[in-house]
Design a protein around this motif. Structure first.
Motif, PDB file in Angstrom:
ATOM      1  N   SER A   1      22.431  90.943  63.924  1.00  0.00           N
ATOM      2  CA  SER A   1      22.504  89.798  63.017  1.00  0.00           C
ATOM      3  C   SER A   1      23.449  88.772  63.631  1.00  0.00           C
ATOM      4  O   SER A   1      24.605  89.066  63.902  1.00  0.00           O
ATOM      5  N   MET A   2      22.955  87.567  63.855  1.00  0.00           N
ATOM      6  CA  MET A   2      23.707  86.556  64.590  1.00  0.00           C
ATOM      7  C   MET A   2      24.315  85.533  63.641  1.00  0.00           C
ATOM      8  O   MET A   2      23.644  85.037  62.728  1.00  0.00           O
ATOM      9  N   SER A   3      25.585  85.236  63.839  1.00  0.00           N
ATOM     10  CA  SER A   3      26.273  84.175  63.103  1.00  0.00           C
ATOM     11  C   SER A   3      27.062  83.333  64.103  1.00  0.00           C
ATOM     12  O   SER A   3      27.600  83.871  65.077  1.00  0.00           O
ATOM     13  N   PHE A   4      27.130  82.032  63.852  1.00  0.00           N
ATOM     14  CA  PHE A   4      27.876  81.127  64.727  1.00  0.00           C
ATOM     15  C   PHE A   4      29.049  80.561  63.933  1.00  0.00           C
ATOM     16  O   PHE A   4      28.863  79.851  62.945  1.00  0.00           O
ATOM     17  N   TRP A   5      30.259  80.923  64.382  1.00  0.00           N
ATOM     18  CA  TRP A   5      31.472  80.436  63.735  1.00  0.00           C
ATOM     19  C   TRP A   5      31.935  79.201  64.496  1.00  0.00           C
ATOM     20  O   TRP A   5      32.639  79.278  65.486  1.00  0.00           O
TER      21      TRP A   5
END
Length: 1507
Positions: free
Chosen positions: A475-479
């Motif tokens: 699961s990819m998230s961009f902070w």
């Protein structure tokens, strides 16, 4: 007031009643009221009552106040338009309510919905179907909620009206809170649970591992001027911890830094160690440093400070200090050469991501060992400054994918960078191009064309190619939090940087002319005339897009565009609304970027004449299903849209289609960008139009445009149309284009021409092979997304998403409250897939209620006919079989939403039958609560590569296992350097990553145990286990008076406390129903007190005689004077002994209608061996002897079908040993019956199933069994809806000055009941100066083998202990003299003996404990508080120290005096004090002198007698 109000509500008109007695006493005729219609409402007066019990927790409604209301109606209650309404089901009118009472609600409901006592509310009848919950999210904390418990809780909630923030209780122990309720994709505050409602379980107390990748980019600057390492410490982690605090979580957290260092050839000699070489020939070493080790922390500021310091020290530690430490350790005397700075940190894409994940999977895969009763679930978070692209090994990627799927967990990847121009996450690996081979195609099916799973045997046929693969379990998230540069919608944001040039400051000089960015390699498809067309189309595209026009060309997502209506529509965010209002290039026609599937694309077989490559649809995200849930539902990035001109059709392979990806428009548009995923939802569509299918609309181009070259076809984006379904088209022209790209829960649709199935598959594989090389040339448009097989596996997480998850969002929900694996899955292979790609295994067993004595299921009531009883037993056993499979990670296969059985499939099944596939192979239930309501319909359970079908045939329960044929998954050898939390530097760690699947699982034995034909747990069953120890505390007992009033000293009080514990064990001992009905009393549990150490006690003859008496009456039924050894007897002598008075019950047996005279069961034979012979000590040994004797020809199976098995299988002596024994059956029935009863009772208590590995094979060696086992029932009040049984192994000999041990083992038992029982035991013994503490099952010296990030801290002695030659004569008898001074030093610090080393026991005996699986190499001690363990190495080596991480807040044994005193902090104080003491030679000298002074004088030998 209520009475007057009732009177005032009577109608003021009509004839006045007479006051005569006749008219007063005569009941008024009540006309039958018409049933209420949906929408009818009435205003009533509401009362509020307190909740005292389960009966008072329901709504009380007086039917007489609303004529027409009926039992089962659903009513909504609202205090006004400003308040939400809650729902309740009208119960039966029992007439027990007061006349003036109209409606009364519990106090908790009134508080939640703003209802005041004695106020008016509006009741409205509503349609139950419209208010049926689609999804319900439950959160729970500080308890282990097994998957079986989730299934039972799900069934318990059916037909109940629930509301947000409601507390749910079940069987008096399980408690959870309803967090969110969804109806058709819309969040509501109240709804009704149905049997089809999908429940999402989220844990507030999980095991969380946070990996932080340390690479070159970590010290680079982000676009806002902040370093990436500062983003970790200053923004992301504080935000995460803040959300944990707001949610009230209680996670157990491990934080670890991971890094890879590359070395030049010239540095290899100096950097020697666990060097590895990658596929490019570069040498590297991997480093791991643990910052936080399994700790529950609520104040994170000190941890963040420590983490920030570790960042700055990390490079020095791994590039400089590590090599100095290694040189010092190698030389033994210190540094021999100047310290050099060697190695360079890798970039993010070369980091050891998969290696770290595999190291972390070991404790997850063995979660059933040292099972925590307060933690549920696991989550892994990876923080990286990279963009989500990693170069990996194909072998390791395949292994990791398989392990992640088996465990059911995902990887939460958080990128600190901006979203890249390519798909993310994305892995690249080198492999050989898959080629079609008929033999392997028939063996593995379509999987052979997947570059990850196929092409293993192509090494000799070509060179390796780079493949791109999107992991569906990431699961990819961009902070991208802008600290001092707030984001503005009109700001241009660069997506590329040249870090080295920026740092050199060269951009201020005239060097730009010398910088060249090379073009991508020429594509072979763009040659000749096609290249000219390409350029012309590119120019036209630029002109259409950038030229100023009154009406700009726009992207259309559907033709015609269909508005999103119904429950699945979601409100758009403010930024999306702003984007919709602007006249932008991507206007409102762009669908939201979602990561959970709402629509499904059927995976259709390719036409035999097609030359198109398979096209996958996108990229999954969010939770394990995410990348693949993306992949199945949409084409990622460039494959997400089709450019459609105004009124003109655009060819599918035109340049306009290929230049449409979102990165082109991102700098010029507002609102959320990245249209990398199509709209798909985890729940099936509720529109009611057949099976949900995902919708790839082909733009107005004709079918001829679909037959272009493979690369052009695969690179073309696709237009997404919300409502179109391929199933509705009888023969879609683009059907072949979607071969391997089915979303999530949709298998490849069966070919209508069923007979051509194999040829169709082979032709499709051939076209895949021919065109695949040209589809993988551009890494920015990756085509190798999960294949159909991986897509079907990703369906495991399909029901985790109540609403679609948007790709641009941070996945806070899954990082704060990790989601448990759903109970249900909709994917089920087609009949052709089952035939082509699966092997079928089958077994069955007869349902015989007279023989089934199971402690794992609750017996049904003994009522009805024999057939009804048999069917009732079959149902409870099948439910038990399903429950234990759920616990191992299986999921129920349910029907797709609104799907009916297609006529096509039914006709195919009737006309085609093959292997053992049934005529009807479609799952019937539509929800987990509908499973196994009766025995009529089979149940299907699925896990990764295996499907189980459990059915009842009328006499027997049949199990069919469909196992997918898979290419072999090779183990992966790995070496690295790890610095544990309790460590002094980086230490080398070697391991082998292997799959931990269920290939060797004993399903047959498990099912026989559930049914009651087997009565012991086998190690292959992966049963849950945890070890507990009873420790004498430092506080004196509060009870110092015995039962008869005499004064007790502390030792006597502790012995009395242990006796109280034995009484608790006896009280809970489980008995078979027939024994209980006959009034047979359970044998009391007895412990033998002693003052000797464990090793010395085995030499006490009187104690051993008492031990034999216990075994003679206990589960093993070992005779008191069992001196015979079966190894010394001939076959004739054994046969004679079997026919003796107390021999094997040889009798007339019956199975179904078959008669077997003069036969015996394998179970009775093993019981006899264990009882009669001194060299057979366990049922495992008994079965081994049975196999040998059968091979030698002593007996045979009655039907010749089986070898010898310990169970309900019949055997008879060979003719040369047999004697007709019909008189034995007829005339000695009572005697043999008694023997049979006593023997059969012995088998219901699982006995020792393991033997120490150091047991000597010598026959004259005495063997002692120092433990006993039994089954206990921890639900004496019968509150539970299932059998709550646990296998208890406990010591028989106890020294009140040492530790008493017992181990609990279970399968499917409610963990909360176990925890409650342990707390009761602890409360019963704590007043006697005893304490119950959870301990590790295995010795602490092997902890690194179970968890690589844990390690013992070595405490070395600055001065070796003195050697005293006559020490044996100067200490009391029975005292352990080996390592005498080490033992004394540990006693000084408050440690007591836990387990003694195996080599300290006398050589003439073999000691066996039923709960120990391997001998302890070193003696192990535990602190009197239970917070730490120590093993004694001896000599200068000293000790191994380990903090007891099984103790934590909320766990058993953590009742410390002060809230500030945490177990880990107490253990650290003890470690520091011990380390300082052992490092001080003067302190050790004084200690040794004190101990020598306490020793007595040796008794002098008398002078020789002289005459």
């Amino acid at each position: 007031m209520s009475t007057s109000r009732a009177e005032s509500q009577q109608p003021p008109y009509g004839r006045k009643r007479s006051n005569t007695s006749q008219s007063i006493l005569r009941p008024l005729p009540i006309p039958a009221a018409a049933p209420l219609l949906v929408g009818d409402s009435k205003v009533l007066n509401i009362w509020v009552h307190d909740v005292k019990d389960s009966e008072s927790s329901t709504v009380k409604f007086n039917h007489s106040w609303w004529p027409g209301v009926a039992e089962g109606d659903m009513l909504s209650v609202s205090a006004g338009p400003e308040h939400d309404a809650f729902l309740f089901m009208v119960s039966k009118d029992d007439g027990g309510l007061k006349q003036q009472l109209q409606i009364s609600v519990p106090k908790n409901i009134a508080g939640a919905f703003g209802l005041r006592n004695n106020s008016e509310v509006t009741l409205t009848k509503v349609d139950k179907a419209k208010y049926s919950a689609t999804y319900v999210e439950l959160t729970f904390q500080d308890q282990y909620l097994g998957r079986n418990d989730m299934w039972r809780l799900n069934k318990h909630l059916v037909d109940q009206c629930v509301y947000t923030d409601q507390e749910v209780s079940f069987i008096g122990s399980i408690a959870a809170n309803i967090k969110n309720i969804y109806v058709g994709g819309q969040k509501v505050c109240a709804a009704c649970m149905t049997s089809r409602t999908k429940v999402v379980y989220r844990s507030l107390s999980a095991k969380v591992t946070i990996f932080i990748q340390v690479c070159r980019e970590l010290w680079q600057f982000a676009g806002d001027g902040e370093r990436f390492n500062e983003k970790v410490v200053h923004s992301f982690l504080p935000a995460l911890f803040s959300r944990w605090r707001e949610a009230g979580t209680n996670h157990t957290v491990t934080i670890c830094l991971i890094s890879r260092v590359f070395y030049d050839e010239s540095e290899l000699e100096y950097a020697a160690g666990p060097l590895r070489r990658d596929e490019d020939g570069k040498w590297y070493k991997d480093f791991y440093k643990v910052i936080t080790d399994l700790e529950v922390i609520h104040e994170w500021k000190p941890t963040l400070v420590s983490l920030k310091n570790s960042f700055w020290d990390f490079q020095r530690d791994i590039l400089l200090t590590h090599h100095y430490h290694r040189a010092s350790m190698d030389s033994g005397i210190g540094r021999t050469e100047p310290v050099r700075l060697v190695g360079t940190l890798s970039y993010a894409h070369d980091g050891p991501i998969l290696e770290a994940l595999n190291l972390n999977l070991y404790p997850t895969e063995t979660h059933y060992i040292d099972r925590s009763l307060v933690l549920t679930g696991a989550s892994t978070i990876l923080i990286t400054p990279g963009t989500g692209y990693f170069r990996v090994s194909k072998q390791l990627l395949r292994l990791t994918t398989n392990r992640m799927l088996d465990q059911g967990f995902d990887l939460e990847m958080v990128s600190l960078a901006k979203a890249p121009l390519h798909s993310s996450p994305i892995f690249s690996f080198k492999g050989y191009e898959p080629k079609v081979r008929i033999d392997t195609a028939n063996l593995y099916g379509s999987r052979i064309m997947d570059p990850l799973w196929g092409a293993d045997d192509e090494q000799s046929n070509g060179t390796k190619t780079t493949f791109w693969w999107e992991p569906f379990w990431v699961s990819m998230s961009f902070w991208d939090e802008q600290v001092d540069l707030p984001f503005r919608q009109d700001r241009f944001i660069a997506h590329a940087k040249m870090h080295e040039i920026q740092m050199l400051g060269l951009l201020e000089h005239d060097v730009l002319a010398t910088i060249e960015v090379p073009f991508l390699p020429d594509s072979p498809i763009l040659s000749g005339a096609r290249a000219d067309l390409f350029k012309a189309a590119a120019k036209k595209f630029d002109f259409d897009i950038f030229a100023l026009k009154v009406e700009s060309t726009r992207l259309s997502l559907s033709a015609p565009n269909e508005a999103r209506t119904g429950p699945e529509s979601l409100q758009r965010s403010a930024s999306e609304r702003r984007a919709a209002n602007r006249t932008s290039l991507m206007s409102s026609n762009i669908a939201p970027i979602e990561e959970a599937p709402t629509q499904i694309i059927h995976d259709l077989p390719a036409d035999s004449g097609s030359d198109l490559p398979s096209l996958t649809t996108g990229n999954l995200s969010s939770s394990p299903s995410q990348s693949s849930i993306r992949s199945l539902r949409s084409i990622h990035s460039a494959n997400s849209m089709t450019l459609v001109g105004s009124g003109s059709s655009t060819p599918r392979n035109s340049i306009a289609s290929r230049l449409t990806p979102s990165w082109l428009f991102k700098p010029f548009r507002s609102g959320p960008i990245e249209p990398q995923t199509t709209t798909v939802s985890a729940s099936a569509s509720s529109s009611g139009q057949g099976a949900p299918a995902a919708s790839t609309s082909l733009s107005a181009a004709g079918p001829s445009t679909l037959s272009g070259h493979g690369a052009a076809r695969s690179a073309a984006p696709m237009a997404i149309k919300k409502k179109s379904r391929f199933d509705e088209d009888p023969l879609h022209p683009g059907r072949a284009a979607i071969l391997r790209k089915s979303p999530l829960n949709t298998p490849p649709k069966e070919d209508q021409l069923f007979g051509r199935r194999r040829s169709t598959m082979n032709s499709a594989l051939g076209t895949l092979s021919s065109s695949s090389p040209t589809t993988r040339t551009n890494p920015s448009v990756p085509q190798i997304t999960p294949s159909h097989h991986q897509a079907s596996l990703a369906a495991r997480w399909q029901h985790s998403y109540p609403v679609p998850i948007y790709k641009h969002e941070i996945k806070w929900v899954s990082m704060v409250t990790p989601c448990c694996l759903p109970l249900t899955v909709e994917y089920f292979p087609t009949t052709s897939e089952l035939e082509n790609s699966y092997d079928v295994f089958s077994y069955d067993f007869v349902v015989d209620p007279r023989e089934m004595r199971s402690f794992l299921v609750k017996p049904p009531p003994p009522t009805g006919s024999a057939e009804e009883r048999r069917r009732a037993w079959a149902l409870v056993v099948m439910r038990g079989m399903a429950a234990v499979r759920l616990a191992q990670g299986f999921q129920f296969v349910v029907q797709k939403e609104n799907q009916e059985e297609s006529k096509e499939r039914s006709i195919v099944r009737r006309s085609q039958s093959f292997l053992t596939i049934d005529e009807d192979m479609s799952p019937r239930p539509k929800g987990a609560a509908e499973v196994l309501q009766s025995t009529h319909d089979p149940v299907y359970l699925s896990m990764s590569n295996e499907i189980h079908r459990i059915s009842y045939t009328g006499e027997a329960i049949q199990v069919r296992r469909y196992v997918r044929r898979m290419p072999p998954i090779q183990p992966f050898e790995y070496q690295c350097l790890i610095w544990p939390k309790l460590g002094v530097g980086y230490t080398e760690h070697k391991t082998k990553f292997t799959a931990h699947g269920l290939e060797n699982y004993g399903w047959n034995r498990l099912d026989m145990t559930v049914a009651g034909y087997e009565h012991q747990f086998n190690e292959s069953l992966r049963y849950w286990r945890t070890r507990f120890i009873v420790i004498p505390t430092m506080e004196l007992p509060t009870i110092n008076v015995g039962p008869s009033g005499e004064k007790l000293n502390p030792e006597e009080a502790r012995i009395l406390g242990i006796e109280k514990l034995s009484e608790q064990f006896t009280k809970l001992k489980w008995q078979p129903p027939d024994e209980r009905d006959k009034g047979i009393a359970a044998v009391p549990t007895r412990f033998l007190p002693t003052t000797l150490s464990p090793a010395a006690s085995v030499l006490d003859e009187h104690l051993m005689a008492q031990l034999d008496l216990i075994h003679a009456a206990g589960p093993l039924r070992k005779k008191v004077k069992s001196e015979r050894e079966i190894g010394e007897m001939t076959l004739a002598a054994i046969a004679k002994a079997m026919r003796e008075e107390d021999g094997v019950p040889i009798k007339h047996n019956q199975w179904h209608r078959a008669q077997y005279p003069d036969s015996f069961s394998g179970y009775d034979f093993v019981s006899w061996l264990v009882r009669e012979f001194r060299d057979v000590n366990s049922r495992v040994q008994g079965q081994e002897w049975g196999v040998r004797l059968m091979e030698k020809g002593l007996f045979e199976h009655v039907r010749g079908h089986h070898n010898f098995l310990d169970g309900h299988y019949f055997y008879r002596l060979k003719p040369e040993f047999a004697i007709p024994s019909t008189p034995r059956l007829w005339f000695n029935r009572s005697r043999n019956g008694n023997i049979e009863d006593s023997n059969s009772r012995s088998g219901y208590y699982p006995s020792s199933v393991s033997i120490l590995k150091n047991v000597s094979p010598r026959r004259n060696k005495k063997r002692l069994i120092l433990s006993q086992s039994m089954v206990i029932d921890i639900d004496l009040n019968k509150r539970s809806d299932q059998a709550e049984s646990v296998v208890l192994h406990h010591d028989l000999i106890h020294n009140p000055a040492t530790v008493f041990h017992f181990e609990l083992q279970w399968l499917g038992t409610t963990a909360r009941y176990i925890d409650d029982q342990l707390r009761q035991w602890n409360k019963a013994i704590e007043k006697y100066g005893l304490k119950l503490v959870e301990a590790y099952v295995a010795q602490i010296g092997d902890i690194a083998e179970r968890n690589a990030f844990q390690s013992c801290f070595p405490i070395r002695l600055a001065m070796a202990p003195p050697i005293v030659p006559d020490l044996q004569d100067r200490v009391p008898e029975g005292t352990q003299t080996n390592r005498y001074f080490e033992y004394a030093l540990l006693r000084r610090f408050g440690f007591i003996i836990d387990v003694e080393a195996a080599d300290l026991y006398p050589e003439q005996v073999d000691v066996i404990y039923s709960y120990r699986r391997s001998p302890y190499k070193y003696s192990q001690f535990v602190h009197c508080t239970g917070v730490t363990f120590v093993q004694v190495l001896g000599g200068r080596a000293g000790f191994l120290f380990l903090t007891n991480r099984l103790m934590g807040p909320g766990r058993l044994g953590t009742t410390l005096k002060s809230k500030e005193q945490r177990p880990a902090a107490e253990a650290e104080k003890i470690r520091v004090a011990m380390d300082q003491f052992c490092s001080d030679p003067d302190a050790l000298n004084r200690f040794y002198d004190e101990e020598l002074g306490l020793l007595g004088h040796a008794v002098e030998e008398p002078p020789p007698l002289s005459i």
